[in-house]
Enzyme design. Structure first.
Site, PDB file in Angstrom:
ATOM      1  N   ARG A 259      71.043  31.378  27.307  1.00 40.22           N
ATOM      2  CA  ARG A 259      71.245  31.077  28.732  1.00 40.22           C
ATOM      3  C   ARG A 259      72.364  30.035  28.836  1.00 40.22           C
ATOM      4  O   ARG A 259      72.391  29.088  28.045  1.00 40.22           O
ATOM      5  CB  ARG A 259      69.958  30.537  29.391  1.00 40.22           C
ATOM      6  CG  ARG A 259      68.871  31.592  29.541  1.00 40.22           C
ATOM      7  CD  ARG A 259      67.713  31.077  30.392  1.00 40.22           C
ATOM      8  NE  ARG A 259      67.985  31.137  31.814  1.00 40.22           N
ATOM      9  CZ  ARG A 259      67.163  30.640  32.744  1.00 40.22           C
ATOM     10  NH1 ARG A 259      66.038  30.040  32.390  1.00 40.22           N
ATOM     11  NH2 ARG A 259      67.452  30.737  34.025  1.00 40.22           N
TER      12      ARG A 259
ATOM     13  N   GLN B 273      59.072  30.485  40.813  1.00 37.33           N
ATOM     14  CA  GLN B 273      58.565  29.402  39.950  1.00 37.33           C
ATOM     15  C   GLN B 273      57.719  28.400  40.735  1.00 37.33           C
ATOM     16  O   GLN B 273      56.818  27.778  40.176  1.00 37.33           O
ATOM     17  CB  GLN B 273      59.733  28.646  39.281  1.00 37.33           C
ATOM     18  CG  GLN B 273      60.470  29.429  38.227  1.00 37.33           C
ATOM     19  CD  GLN B 273      61.687  30.139  38.792  1.00 37.33           C
ATOM     20  OE1 GLN B 273      61.682  30.537  39.958  1.00 37.33           O
ATOM     21  NE2 GLN B 273      62.707  30.328  37.997  1.00 37.33           N
TER      22      GLN B 273
ATOM     23  N   ASP C 147      69.574  21.236  36.015  1.00 34.09           N
ATOM     24  CA  ASP C 147      69.898  21.947  34.776  1.00 34.09           C
ATOM     25  C   ASP C 147      71.160  21.399  34.135  1.00 34.09           C
ATOM     26  O   ASP C 147      71.352  21.509  32.924  1.00 34.09           O
ATOM     27  CB  ASP C 147      70.033  23.450  35.041  1.00 34.09           C
ATOM     28  CG  ASP C 147      68.654  24.041  35.307  1.00 34.09           C
ATOM     29  OD1 ASP C 147      68.195  23.967  36.464  1.00 34.09           O
ATOM     30  OD2 ASP C 147      68.027  24.513  34.344  1.00 34.09           O
TER      31      ASP C 147
ATOM     32  N   ARG D 216      61.008  28.368  30.272  1.00 31.37           N
ATOM     33  CA  ARG D 216      62.115  28.089  31.183  1.00 31.37           C
ATOM     34  C   ARG D 216      61.980  26.645  31.652  1.00 31.37           C
ATOM     35  O   ARG D 216      60.970  25.991  31.409  1.00 31.37           O
ATOM     36  CB  ARG D 216      62.210  29.092  32.340  1.00 31.37           C
ATOM     37  CG  ARG D 216      60.963  29.678  32.910  1.00 31.37           C
ATOM     38  CD  ARG D 216      60.104  28.755  33.731  1.00 31.37           C
ATOM     39  NE  ARG D 216      60.873  27.940  34.644  1.00 31.37           N
ATOM     40  CZ  ARG D 216      60.504  26.768  35.080  1.00 31.37           C
ATOM     41  NH1 ARG D 216      59.355  26.224  34.682  1.00 31.37           N
ATOM     42  NH2 ARG D 216      61.233  26.069  35.909  1.00 31.37           N
ATOM     43  N   GLY D 217      63.056  26.165  32.328  1.00 33.43           N
ATOM     44  CA  GLY D 217      63.110  24.747  32.670  1.00 33.43           C
ATOM     45  C   GLY D 217      63.939  24.060  31.597  1.00 33.43           C
ATOM     46  O   GLY D 217      63.694  24.232  30.398  1.00 33.43           O
ATOM     47  N   ALA D 218      64.933  23.279  32.051  1.00 33.04           N
ATOM     48  CA  ALA D 218      65.942  22.767  31.117  1.00 33.04           C
ATOM     49  C   ALA D 218      65.365  22.019  29.894  1.00 33.04           C
ATOM     50  O   ALA D 218      65.704  22.356  28.750  1.00 33.04           O
ATOM     51  CB  ALA D 218      66.930  21.898  31.885  1.00 33.04           C
TER      52      ALA D 218
ATOM     53  N   ASN E 128      71.202  23.212  39.826  1.00 33.55           N
ATOM     54  CA  ASN E 128      69.748  23.387  39.735  1.00 33.55           C
ATOM     55  C   ASN E 128      69.411  24.762  40.318  1.00 33.55           C
ATOM     56  O   ASN E 128      70.289  25.479  40.798  1.00 33.55           O
ATOM     57  CB  ASN E 128      69.022  22.260  40.474  1.00 33.55           C
ATOM     58  CG  ASN E 128      67.535  22.262  40.188  1.00 33.55           C
ATOM     59  OD1 ASN E 128      67.127  22.301  39.026  1.00 33.55           O
ATOM     60  ND2 ASN E 128      66.699  22.253  41.212  1.00 33.55           N
ATOM     61  N   LYS E 129      68.161  25.108  40.254  1.00 34.15           N
ATOM     62  CA  LYS E 129      67.679  26.424  40.703  1.00 34.15           C
ATOM     63  C   LYS E 129      68.279  26.811  42.050  1.00 34.15           C
ATOM     64  O   LYS E 129      68.357  25.988  42.963  1.00 34.15           O
ATOM     65  CB  LYS E 129      66.148  26.382  40.762  1.00 34.15           C
ATOM     66  CG  LYS E 129      65.463  27.618  41.259  1.00 34.15           C
ATOM     67  CD  LYS E 129      65.874  28.881  40.526  1.00 34.15           C
ATOM     68  CE  LYS E 129      65.725  28.789  39.003  1.00 34.15           C
ATOM     69  NZ  LYS E 129      66.444  29.877  38.293  1.00 34.15           N
TER      70      LYS E 129
HETATM   71  O1  MRU Z   1      65.644  29.432  35.733  1.00 32.77           O
HETATM   72  P1  MRU Z   1      64.713  28.299  35.395  1.00 32.77           P
HETATM   73  O2  MRU Z   1      63.309  28.533  35.840  1.00 32.77           O
HETATM   74  O3  MRU Z   1      64.840  27.877  33.943  1.00 32.77           O
HETATM   75  O4  MRU Z   1      65.286  27.098  36.264  1.00 32.77           O
HETATM   76  C1  MRU Z   1      64.655  25.862  36.169  1.00 32.77           C
HETATM   77  C2  MRU Z   1      65.138  24.880  37.139  1.00 32.77           C
HETATM   78  O5  MRU Z   1      66.107  25.056  37.860  1.00 32.77           O
HETATM   79  C3  MRU Z   1      64.449  23.576  37.105  1.00 32.77           C
HETATM   80  O6  MRU Z   1      64.312  23.029  38.367  1.00 32.77           O
HETATM   81  C4  MRU Z   1      65.281  22.661  36.190  1.00 32.77           C
HETATM   82  O7  MRU Z   1      65.457  23.257  34.930  1.00 32.77           O
HETATM   83  C5  MRU Z   1      64.659  21.360  36.010  1.00 32.77           C
HETATM   84  S1  MRU Z   1      63.268  21.484  34.978  1.00 32.77           S
HETATM   85  C6  MRU Z   1      62.585  19.978  34.686  1.00 32.77           C
END
Ligand code: MRU
Length: 355
Positions: free
Chosen positions: A91, A199, A240, A48-50, A250-251
């Site tokens: 996703r 996270q 994201d 996970r994470g963009a 973002n999250k």
């Molecule tokens: O649902 P996730 O854990 O994939 O969400 C991730 C986030 O929102 C991060 O903050 C974002 O992707 C930036 S990662 C460098």
């Protein structure tokens, strides 16, 4: 996990992903030899994470090419198009997924390949390049962003944006690493736990502990209190998808943090590679927000915490309107408001350099 460990890598014909569901209690690498497996790993947040999702998808396309029995270039291209659809459905919000898929498909469809095997080799090399570039970009982001961090800074960080959210080093967390580890600045990180998937508490705290960077885990709802009572110098968050006007998905919880930061006069920076900026989306209301299973809110690590009969909402992301954002840090430097003007200018400069 050392500085050399990558979150996403290719080994022996398999896509390898550090399994983020198990950290901080177990460190395991999950291995995939089908494109459906990689898509499922993205959906279930093994990865996970963009930026990490983007790299995983790129290797997923290389894997699809390897899996395909096609002997002709045309046959292989058909299989790649199907694989793209499988991965694209995993996703919806992180644009890096689609950016990486488009980059892989542009390569595949953009040349007259002499054989299917030549295309297979080129796709693997391109996925590898995306992974290598991610680390180099994060290092550059770290250098630009560390200038915003004063010695002795207290920083609030949301979600996880570290090595685990990228191929390595991290974006917002990469800035903190650069400031603390490369520049020797004293920093203290207030780590938002980041409900519902935690996270922050699970992944960011684990990375900071390993790096020896001082930190304190706080409940997401405690950020206003810390800003008022203890003093916070800046907020650093990832992204994201960033719309052409700077609105940032973002999250979930990022928007709340940005509003509280504005109320308390705390600078609020969004940190992301340029590939997270989606100039085709004019403003944040047009960004698709993933709605995930309600059980992620009602059950923690297998333990129910709410009445089974109560419904729960679980948007994985929110959109922070651009006027709450002090700056957007990318590998090209810090972009300041007005974002519509300055993002368009940067996009034109980049087009000019590559054309
Ligand atoms: O649902 P996730 O854990 O994939 O969400 C991730 C986030 O929102 C991060 O903050 C974002 O992707 C930036 S990662 C460098």
């Amino acid at each position: 996990m050392t500085e050399e460990t990558r979150t996403v890598f290719w080994q022996d014909g398999q896509v390898c992903l550090i399994d983020q569901r198990r950290i901080p209690f177990e460190f395991e690498v999950a291995r995939y030899d089908t494109v459906e497996g990689v898509a499922d790993a993205i959906r279930t947040m093994v990865v996970r994470g963009a930026p990490a999702i983007g790299a995983a998808a790129a290797f997923g396309v290389a894997l699809a090419a390897r899996q395909s029995r096609a002997g002709s270039v045309e046959g292989l291209l058909d299989d790649l198009r199907s694989a793209r659809e499988v991965l694209a459905r995993s996703r919806p919000t992180a644009v890096n997924l689609f950016w990486a898929l488009d980059r892989m498909m542009r390569l595949a469809e953009g040349s007259a390949w002499e054989s299917a095997d030549a295309l297979r080799a080129a796709l693997l090399a391109e996925a590898q390049r995306i992974a290598d570039e991610d680390i180099a970009i994060n290092r550059r982001i770290g250098q630009h962003g560390a200038e915003l961090v004063p010695d002795g800074a207290t920083i609030i960080h949301h979600c996880n944006t570290g090595s685990l959210a990228t191929v390595g080093w991290g974006t917002a967390l990469g800035i903190i690493r650069t400031a603390a580890l490369l520049q020797g600045k004293r920093v203290h990180v207030l780590v938002d736990e980041t409900r519902p998937r935690l996270q922050g508490a699970r992944l960011t705290a684990w990375e900071l502990l390993q790096a020896g960077i001082p930190h304190t885990i706080i409940a997401d709802s405690a950020s206003g209190h810390y800003m008022r009572r203890h003093g916070v110098d800046l907020c650093l968050v990832g992204a994201d998808r960033i719309a052409a006007n700077g609105d940032t998905a973002n999250k979930i919880g990022t928007y709340n943090l940005a509003v509280v930061a504005r109320e308390n006069g705390v600078p609020f920076y969004v940190v992301a590679p340029y590939s997270t900026i989606d100039m085709t989306i004019l403003h944040g209301d047009l960004i698709e927000i993933e709605e995930r299973d309600a059980d992620e809110v009602k059950v923690i690590q297998g333990q129910p915490i709410a009445p089974a009969g109560s419904p729960a909402g679980n948007p994985a992301f929110d959109v922070t309107p651009n006027h709450y954002i002090t700056g957007i840090v990318t590998e090209y430097g810090v972009i300041r408001p007005p974002f519509s003007v300055n993002l368009a200018r940067l996009a034109a400069e980049i087009r000019g350099q590559s054309g």
